[in-house]
Design a protein around this motif. Sequence first.
Motif, PDB file in Angstrom:
ATOM      1  N   UNK A 161      -6.757 -13.507  -5.550  1.00 49.46           N
ATOM      2  CA  UNK A 161      -5.442 -13.784  -4.966  1.00 49.46           C
ATOM      3  C   UNK A 161      -5.003 -12.655  -4.041  1.00 49.46           C
ATOM      4  N   UNK A 162      -5.291 -11.414  -4.419  1.00 48.83           N
ATOM      5  CA  UNK A 162      -4.905 -10.278  -3.578  1.00 48.83           C
ATOM      6  C   UNK A 162      -5.800 -10.176  -2.340  1.00 48.83           C
ATOM      7  N   UNK A 163      -7.061 -10.567  -2.454  1.00 46.66           N
ATOM      8  CA  UNK A 163      -7.930 -10.603  -1.272  1.00 46.66           C
ATOM      9  C   UNK A 163      -7.403 -11.633  -0.280  1.00 46.66           C
ATOM     10  N   UNK A 164      -7.022 -12.799  -0.768  1.00 44.65           N
ATOM     11  CA  UNK A 164      -6.458 -13.843   0.097  1.00 44.65           C
ATOM     12  C   UNK A 164      -5.189 -13.354   0.785  1.00 44.65           C
ATOM     13  N   UNK A 165      -4.340 -12.663   0.033  1.00 45.23           N
ATOM     14  CA  UNK A 165      -3.103 -12.121   0.615  1.00 45.23           C
ATOM     15  C   UNK A 165      -3.403 -11.079   1.685  1.00 45.23           C
ATOM     16  N   UNK A 166      -4.405 -10.246   1.447  1.00 45.43           N
ATOM     17  CA  UNK A 166      -4.779  -9.226   2.428  1.00 45.43           C
ATOM     18  C   UNK A 166      -5.306  -9.863   3.710  1.00 45.43           C
ATOM     19  N   UNK A 167      -6.153 -10.865   3.597  1.00 44.52           N
ATOM     20  CA  UNK A 167      -6.673 -11.554   4.777  1.00 44.52           C
ATOM     21  C   UNK A 167      -5.536 -12.181   5.584  1.00 44.52           C
ATOM     22  N   UNK A 168      -4.533 -12.688   4.881  1.00 47.17           N
ATOM     23  CA  UNK A 168      -3.386 -13.280   5.566  1.00 47.17           C
ATOM     24  C   UNK A 168      -2.636 -12.201   6.346  1.00 47.17           C
TER      25      UNK A 168
END
Length: 287
Positions: free
Chosen positions: A196-203
């Motif tokens: 979830x934090x990787x997805x947030x970072x990519x965003x």
Amino acid sequence: MLRTFLAIEQHGTMAAAADRMALTHAAVGAQMRTLERVCQRQLFDRSGRSIQLNDAGRSILEQARTVVAAYDSLLRGVADTHGVEGTVTIGATVSSMGFLAANVIKLKVPYPALNVRLTHGSSPELERQVRSGEIDAAVIISEPRTTTLPESWERLYEEPLVLLANPAMAPDEASVTSLLKRFPFIGFEAASLTGRHVTSLLRRLHVEVTPVLEMNSIAAIADLVRQNVGLSIVPRLRHAAWTNDPRLIARSIPGTTWRRPVVWYEFGRQPRATAIVKNQLLAALAE
């Protein structure tokens, strides 16, 4: 004083720490002002609505944990060395099992009558096993929580997110965002805390990726990166020898602030035995 300081970091506010330590809010504030005088610097940012640790406060967290662990060890005394016996079962995620196992082995000489059994699994499964009494404690990936139950959460260490790539695809002058846009991406399981934090970072980086596959094993992802299958964003494993691996580079990512928390979790069923294992881990981290 240091226990209160660590409780503030763990539970987020002075009020929550006061409840946990059975102190008044005023007593917690007085302790922290005394600690700041002892350290000769401010440890908290008091400019906002809530008081938060500043950079100076965060910089002494590991040393504070080490001092508290050493103090607890001192109180147990030499007499306890051969007085602890029986069997405890400690779980760990795959990525932290090597660290746990290496330190359990070190306990064989000082605690010959203590038998520590190890098991591995996912963080949610290990947490469930601790709660149900199937195992006594676990090293898991989780945000420490405030609870009224007889359970204990203690942060051991943190791992920042990094770009993991093969040197063949990541020249020094290339930016992280350009590499993410150019090469296949190996995703960390999206449903997990880390995913979830990787997805947030990519965003936040304004990068859209379509993973060629998703995995929940950093070791497996690293092996695919070594084979030049793609690159990935993963936690920088504290105990992995990536810097000595000619087929891997771990690049820091501008703008990332989240660090994956690796915590000790137990339910207080065998406190003396589990404290021995936990304090060994804390001592190893201090070294």
